[in-house]
Design a protein around this motif. Sequence first.
Motif, PDB file in Angstrom:
ATOM      1  N   GLU A  27      37.889  51.351  50.987  1.00 43.20           N
ATOM      2  CA  GLU A  27      39.065  51.198  50.127  1.00 43.20           C
ATOM      3  C   GLU A  27      39.956  50.064  50.629  1.00 43.20           C
ATOM      4  O   GLU A  27      40.491  49.293  49.836  1.00 43.20           O
ATOM      5  CB  GLU A  27      39.850  52.512  50.063  1.00 43.20           C
ATOM      6  CG  GLU A  27      39.134  53.593  49.295  1.00 43.20           C
ATOM      7  CD  GLU A  27      39.773  54.963  49.436  1.00 43.20           C
ATOM      8  OE1 GLU A  27      39.598  55.778  48.511  1.00 43.20           O
ATOM      9  OE2 GLU A  27      40.422  55.238  50.475  1.00 43.20           O
ATOM     10  N   TYR A  31      41.157  46.749  48.757  1.00 42.88           N
ATOM     11  CA  TYR A  31      42.604  46.510  48.695  1.00 42.88           C
ATOM     12  C   TYR A  31      42.971  45.118  49.206  1.00 42.88           C
ATOM     13  O   TYR A  31      43.829  44.453  48.645  1.00 42.88           O
ATOM     14  CB  TYR A  31      43.298  47.602  49.520  1.00 42.88           C
ATOM     15  CG  TYR A  31      44.805  47.621  49.456  1.00 42.88           C
ATOM     16  CD1 TYR A  31      45.465  47.984  48.297  1.00 42.88           C
ATOM     17  CD2 TYR A  31      45.572  47.322  50.581  1.00 42.88           C
ATOM     18  CE1 TYR A  31      46.850  48.036  48.241  1.00 42.88           C
ATOM     19  CE2 TYR A  31      46.954  47.364  50.545  1.00 42.88           C
ATOM     20  CZ  TYR A  31      47.589  47.725  49.363  1.00 42.88           C
ATOM     21  OH  TYR A  31      48.958  47.776  49.319  1.00 42.88           O
ATOM     22  N   THR A  32      42.308  44.673  50.276  1.00 39.11           N
ATOM     23  CA  THR A  32      42.675  43.406  50.908  1.00 39.11           C
ATOM     24  C   THR A  32      41.753  42.244  50.564  1.00 39.11           C
ATOM     25  O   THR A  32      42.129  41.084  50.746  1.00 39.11           O
ATOM     26  CB  THR A  32      42.660  43.539  52.444  1.00 39.11           C
ATOM     27  OG1 THR A  32      41.335  43.893  52.857  1.00 39.11           O
ATOM     28  CG2 THR A  32      43.670  44.566  52.922  1.00 39.11           C
ATOM     29  N   TYR A  61      48.632  53.247  53.984  1.00 39.89           N
ATOM     30  CA  TYR A  61      49.060  52.191  53.068  1.00 39.89           C
ATOM     31  C   TYR A  61      50.337  51.493  53.533  1.00 39.89           C
ATOM     32  O   TYR A  61      50.438  50.271  53.491  1.00 39.89           O
ATOM     33  CB  TYR A  61      49.309  52.762  51.662  1.00 39.89           C
ATOM     34  CG  TYR A  61      48.079  52.896  50.814  1.00 39.89           C
ATOM     35  CD1 TYR A  61      47.539  51.795  50.164  1.00 39.89           C
ATOM     36  CD2 TYR A  61      47.460  54.126  50.642  1.00 39.89           C
ATOM     37  CE1 TYR A  61      46.417  51.906  49.367  1.00 39.89           C
ATOM     38  CE2 TYR A  61      46.328  54.258  49.846  1.00 39.89           C
ATOM     39  CZ  TYR A  61      45.810  53.136  49.213  1.00 39.89           C
ATOM     40  OH  TYR A  61      44.693  53.250  48.435  1.00 39.89           O
TER      41      TYR A  61
END
Length: 82
Positions: A27, A31-32, A61
């Motif tokens: 994830e 996300y990055t 997060y």
Amino acid sequence: MPHAGNKPTKEPPLPGVLTKRTMTVKELATYTGLKVQRIYSLTHTRAIPFIKIRRTVIFDYVEIDKWLNDRRHPAVEGSVNS
């Protein structure tokens, strides 16, 4: 009535309702935009904040957003070629 093709807006969570606070390596990669192997390398050298529970590595997060913002480089005015 919304137009066809418009994405429905996601409602913000209600106060007091628990939402997901952590993410997995995969994830975080999504996300990055970093590769999974790069994330493991960053955790191995302790260059990124992470939580390890036995053999499972997860990321908060809030801590990741802070880590990313700490590495932000501001744009320099006039640096774009006209």
